[in-house]
Design an enzyme around this catalytic site. Structure first.
Site, short mmCIF file in Angstrom:
data_model
loop_
_atom_site.label_atom_id
_atom_site.label_comp_id
_atom_site.label_asym_id
_atom_site.label_seq_id
_atom_site.Cartn_x
_atom_site.Cartn_y
_atom_site.Cartn_z
N ASP A 243 -2.28 9.09 10.30
CA ASP A 243 -2.15 7.69 10.21
C ASP A 243 -0.35 7.57 10.12
O ASP A 243 0.23 8.74 9.17
CB ASP A 243 -2.62 7.03 9.41
CG ASP A 243 -1.56 6.10 7.75
OD1 ASP A 243 -0.91 5.15 8.33
OD2 ASP A 243 -2.91 5.24 7.95
N SER B 163 1.33 -1.46 -0.33
CA SER B 163 0.06 0.47 0.08
C SER B 163 0.37 1.38 -0.38
O SER B 163 0.34 2.69 -0.30
CB SER B 163 -1.35 0.32 1.57
OG SER B 163 -0.19 0.12 2.64
N HIS C 92 1.12 5.23 6.07
CA HIS C 92 0.73 5.17 4.41
C HIS C 92 1.08 7.11 4.20
O HIS C 92 0.24 7.78 5.04
CB HIS C 92 -0.55 4.85 4.75
CG HIS C 92 -0.95 3.68 4.63
ND1 HIS C 92 -1.41 2.51 5.82
CD2 HIS C 92 -0.34 2.70 3.74
CE1 HIS C 92 -1.37 1.72 5.80
NE2 HIS C 92 -0.64 1.05 4.80
#
Length: 388
Positions: free
Chosen positions: A362, A194, A365
């Protein structure tokens, strides 16, 4: 999987060259194509946009038209939330990269640019010629494109799994011949998770992966970038579930394969030890090297919060980094130690500016800006090593 009804591509191309109007089975006339090597299809039961050929779910492949669904009983018309070509779509009820539930188009052999516009879907992938072409297109009406060599006179395309339980839809398809030579241009293939993957819309997504941004720093006259990374991926999954297969189908001498994995492999739920991770990665390295291409291993960047009390960012112990470094040395392949390189950059800009390069709430990411900086660092290091 090819339709047994395939005709010579000349039937379709001749009709297009003379500007013939092809009548569809529901009474509308399809659009006139500009040439035998440019095709535009508008899918669904609604009105057909000017310049496109209308295709409903019931449109079966026919040798006289040179296009249609191989198994129309497994396709259905659905609505979509956009306008124009995005106002409707078809849904693939059966799917899978090896499925014969494909949309087939007869084409003269050559290299083609294929632009895909999905309908309403949370996450879908696109397959053609039995392998993945685009991975995990997210969100309604997502658009992307890829180049593909055609060597057997027909393109076979379908929309397939990106997420279990999602619907897999197609609103429009544009096909343009790039060359009569069915050989791919020099290409940088990218594998990863990701932190590397594409997010949509590609030009202004909130989240980003550095593979998505790589083309910002690569001259497209030198290399195309094909990002096959996907969220949540582990080394075993990338190797065994179709992504490596797609790369091996097309990769050739002069191409690159940059692969960055390890983040999800370290998660206990994926049951992969560091030794197992290393050997799976080694297997992929060997398979790609056997194709004559250059493999580049990359280590993942750390978390946004990996700062010590002195304001230095370091994450050397994360994500099976040691195994990746050792493998690069053992297999004599280049290494981009993005872990160290990104830490140096994060230290230079400070903790607050680093956090601003990640998604809100986060620390793992990157957002669009963060992914752009990581891609810049990757390409700069490629240049420093004489790889680009």
């Amino acid at each position: 999987m090819k339709s047994k009804l395939r005709s010579k591509w000349g039937t379709l191309s001749c009709m297009m060259l003379v500007g013939a109007l092809l009548s569809t089975c529901w009474g509308q006339s399809s659009a006139v194509h500009a040439s035998a090597t440019a095709y535009k299809f508008d899918f669904g039961a609604g009105s057909v946009v000017s310049g496109y050929t209308g295709v409903q779910a019931s449109t079966a492949y026919n040798p006289s038209t040179g296009y249609g669904f191989n198994t129309p009983s497994n396709i259905k018309n659905v609505s979509a939330s956009g306008t124009g070509i995005g106002s409707d779509a078809v849904q693939f009820v059966t799917f899978g990269t090896k499925s014969n539930n494909t949309f087939n188009v007869d084409l003269p052999n050559g290299l083609y640019e294929v632009k895909v516009t999905l309908g309403n879907t949370t996450r879908s992938s696109v397959a053609a010629e039995g392998v993945y072409q685009l991975i995990n297109m997210t969100g309604d009406l997502a658009t992307d494109q890829f180049q593909i060599p055609i060597t057997d006179g027909q393109l076979n395309l379908l929309v397939t799994e990106g997420k279990v339980g999602a619907v897999f839809t197609l609103s429009a398809l544009e096909i343009t011949q790039v060359s009569t030579n069915p050989t791919t241009h020099p290409t940088i293939y990218v594998g990863g998770d990701s932190t590397v993957a594409n997010y949509y819309p590609l030009a202004n997504s909130v989240q980003g992966g550095w593979g998505q941004m790589l083309s910002k720093f690569i001259n497209q006259n030198d290399y195309l970038v094909r990002n096959m990374a996907s969220g949540g991926q582990i080394a075993r999954g990338f190797r065994d579930d179709g992504q490596l297969e797609a790369i091996l189908k097309y990769i050739k001498p002069g191409d690159y394969f940059i692969v960055q994995l390890g983040i999800n492999d370290t998660n206990a739920k994926n049951n992969t030890t560091e030794a197992q991770f290393k050997e799976i990665m080694r297997d992929m390295v060997k398979q790609v090297k056997a194709k004559g291409a250059t493999v580049i291993l990359s280590t993942p960047q750390g978390r946004a919060t990996d700062f010590d009390s002195s304001g230095v960012h370091h994450a050397e112990g994360r994500w099976y980094r040691a195994a990746t470094i050792a493998l690069a040395q053992e297999e004599n392949v280049p290494l981009i130690d993005l872990n160290i390189l990104s830490s140096a950059y994060f230290t230079s800009i400070g903790a607050n500016a680093t956090l601003a390069l990640y998604m809100n709430g986060d620390t793992l990411h990157p957002n669009y800006a963060g992914a752009t900086e990581l891609a810049r660092i990757v390409v700069e290091n490629m240049k420093a090593q004489g790889l680009y």
